[in-house]
Design an enzyme around this catalytic site. Structure first.
Site, mmCIF file in Angstrom:
data_model
loop_
_atom_site.group_PDB
_atom_site.id
_atom_site.type_symbol
_atom_site.label_atom_id
_atom_site.label_comp_id
_atom_site.label_asym_id
_atom_site.label_seq_id
_atom_site.Cartn_x
_atom_site.Cartn_y
_atom_site.Cartn_z
ATOM 1 C CB CYS A 114 -0.945 0.011 1.193
ATOM 2 S SG CYS A 114 -1.919 -1.480 1.316
ATOM 3 C CG HIS A 250 -3.168 3.251 2.737
ATOM 4 N ND1 HIS A 250 -3.786 2.880 1.562
ATOM 5 C CD2 HIS A 250 -3.095 2.121 3.488
ATOM 6 C CE1 HIS A 250 -4.080 1.599 1.607
ATOM 7 N NE2 HIS A 250 -3.673 1.116 2.764
ATOM 8 C CG ASN A 280 -6.739 -0.830 1.826
ATOM 9 O OD1 ASN A 280 -6.082 -0.453 0.856
ATOM 10 N ND2 ASN A 280 -6.190 -1.297 2.932
#
Ligand code: UT7
Length: 323
Positions: A114, A250, A280
Site C-alpha cells: 500500500c 492511505h 482500501n
C-alpha cells in the site's frame, strides 16, 4: 533538493460498485458492523477490468489533466501488488495500451504494497532529469487475491487506479520524502507466493494464494507508522504540522485515521477521506484520493500537502509537497 511540478492527476475504477448489503448476502457480516469498524460503505470490484486497463484509463485522464503531449513522458512507474502477470511488467502493458511504444521511455513496476505509490513517487523524483516528466501510477485488482469467504479481510478491499504526472523543473516546488521498510517476521500482512519443492526439476502448484492479515497488529502498526512518517517529512522541511493544509492518507480504515488525528491533535477535516466509497485499494488509494481531491477543487497553488501511507512489507512512507 528536488523541485517538482504536479502537472495532472486522474483515476479510474471498475464498473461494479458493491455495497455492504451485497456482502451480507455472501458472508456472515452486516452493514452496521462494517461501517462502525471501518467507515467503508462500498467498494468497486473488477470483473473483466485488468490492473493495466484501470492503470491506463487513470493515466490517460492524468495526461489530459496535465495538458502535456504523452511524448514528453520519459519514465513510467506502476506501483502494484496485483499486476496482470509477473512478466511483462504492468508498466510495460500500460505503455503499450497508451500507444507509447515508439518513444524513449523507461517503464517498470514497484511493489511496496500500500506504500507503493509513495515509494514510486520518491523514485521518480530522484530519477528525473531537468524538464523530464514521469507518469506515476498506483493500480490494483485486489479482488482477485482476496478470500471472499474470509469476513476479516474481504470487507476491506476494492479495485482501482490513480495516476499523477510530475515534471522536474526549476519552476517547480519543493518536495520532501520519507520511506521505511521494516520486514514482517510475524507475517501480519501476507500473500504467500509460489509453492517450493524438495525435488529439483519438477513443476509444483504455483498458484498464488490469498491475502491473510492480523487485523489488530496491522492496525497498531498503521497508527504509529503514519504518525512517524508525517513527523519525518516535516522534520526535513521548514514547516510544522500547523502549516500543512491537507493530509492525503492511505485509505485503510477511518478508525486508523481517527487515531492518528487524535494522537497528533489534528481535526479529521485536515485529512482527505474517500474510503467510504472505495474501500482500501492498496497502492491505488493515495493517487485516487489525490486525483479526487484535485477534481473537487480541494488543491490550490501555494498549498502544502502530505501524502502518507503504510502497508505490507512492512512499509511506510510520506511525501510533503508544495503545490
Ligand atoms: O492496507 C493495510 C490493510 N489492512 C488494514 O488496514 C487492517 C487494519 N485492521 C483493521 O482495519 C481492523 O482490525 C479490522 C476492521 C480488520 C477488524 O476490526 P477489529 O475491531 O480489529 O475486529 P476484530 O478482528 O477484533 O473482530 C471483532 C469481532 C470478532 O468476533 P468475536 O470474536 O468478538 O465474537 C470477529 O469475529 O468481530 C468479528 N468480525 C466480524 N463481524 C462481522 C470480524 N470481521 C467481521 C465482519 N462482520 N466482517
Amino acid at each position: 533538493m528536488n523541485t517538482i511540478q504536479l502537472l495532472g492527476c486522474g483515476y479510474a475504477h471498475p464498473k461494479q460498485h458493491i455495497d455492504n448489503h451485497y456482502l451480507e448476502s455472501i458472508i456472515d457480516t452486516s452493514d452496521e458492523w462494517i461501517v462502525q469498524r471501518t467507515g467503508i460503505h462500498a467498494r468497486y470490484v473488477a470483473t473483466t477490468e485488468t490492473t493495466s486497463l484501470l492503470a491506463a484509463e487513470a493515466a490517460q485522464k492524468a495526461i489530459e489533466d496535465a495538458k502535456i503531449d504523452k511524448k514528453d513522458i520519459s519514465l513510467l512507474i506502476v506501483a502494484t501488488l496485483t499486476g496482470d502477470q509477473p512478466m511483462p511488467s504492468t508498466a510495460c502493458l500500460v505503455q503499450e495500451q497508451l500507444g507509447m511504444m515508439d518513444q524513449r521511455l523507461m517503464a517498470f513496476d514497484i511493489n511496496a504494497a500500500c506504500s507503493g505509490f509513495l515509494y514510486s513517487l520518491q523514485c521518480a523524483c530522484a530519477m528525473l532529469k531537468e524538464n523530464e516528466c514521469a507518469l506515476v501510477i498506483g493500480a490494483e485488482n485486489l479482488s482477485k487475491i482476496i478470500d471472499w469467504s474470509d469476513r476479516g479481510t474481504c470487507i476491506l478491499f476494492g479495485d482501482g487506479a490513480g495516476a499523477a504526472i510530475i515534471r522536474k523543473s526549476a519552476q517547480g516546488k519543493n518536495v520532501w520524502h520519507f520511506a521505511q521498510s521494516k520486514g514482517d517476521p510475524k507475517r501480519v500482512l501476507d500473500i504467500p507466493g509460489k509453492t517450493l519443492s524438495d525435488q529439483p526439476c519438477v513443476n509444483v502448484d504455483e498458484a498464488y494464494r490469498y491475502l491473510s492479515m492480523d487485523g489488530k497488529e496491522v492496525f497498531r502498526f498503521a497508527v504509529g507508522a503514519m504518525e512517524e512518517a508525517i513527523h519525518q517529512v516535516l522534520e526535513q522541511s521548514p514547516w510544522d504540522l500547523e502549516a500543512i493544509d491537507l493530509i492525503i492518507p492511505h485509505q485503510a480504515n477511518v478508525r486508523i485515521l481517527a487515531n492518528v488525528a487524535r494522537h497528533m491533535k489534528l481535526s479529521m477535516d485536515r485529512f482527505y477521506v474517500n474510503l467510504d466509497r472505495f474501500g482500501n485499494t492498496s497502492a491505488a488509494s493515495v493517487p485516487i484520493a489525490l486525483a479526487q481531491a484535485k477534481a473537487e477543487g480541494r488543491l490550490h497553488e501555494g498549498m502544502k500537502i502530505i501524502l502518507v501511507g503504510f502497508g505490507g512489507g512492512l512499509t511506510y512512507a510520506a511525501s510533503l509537497m508544495e503545490l
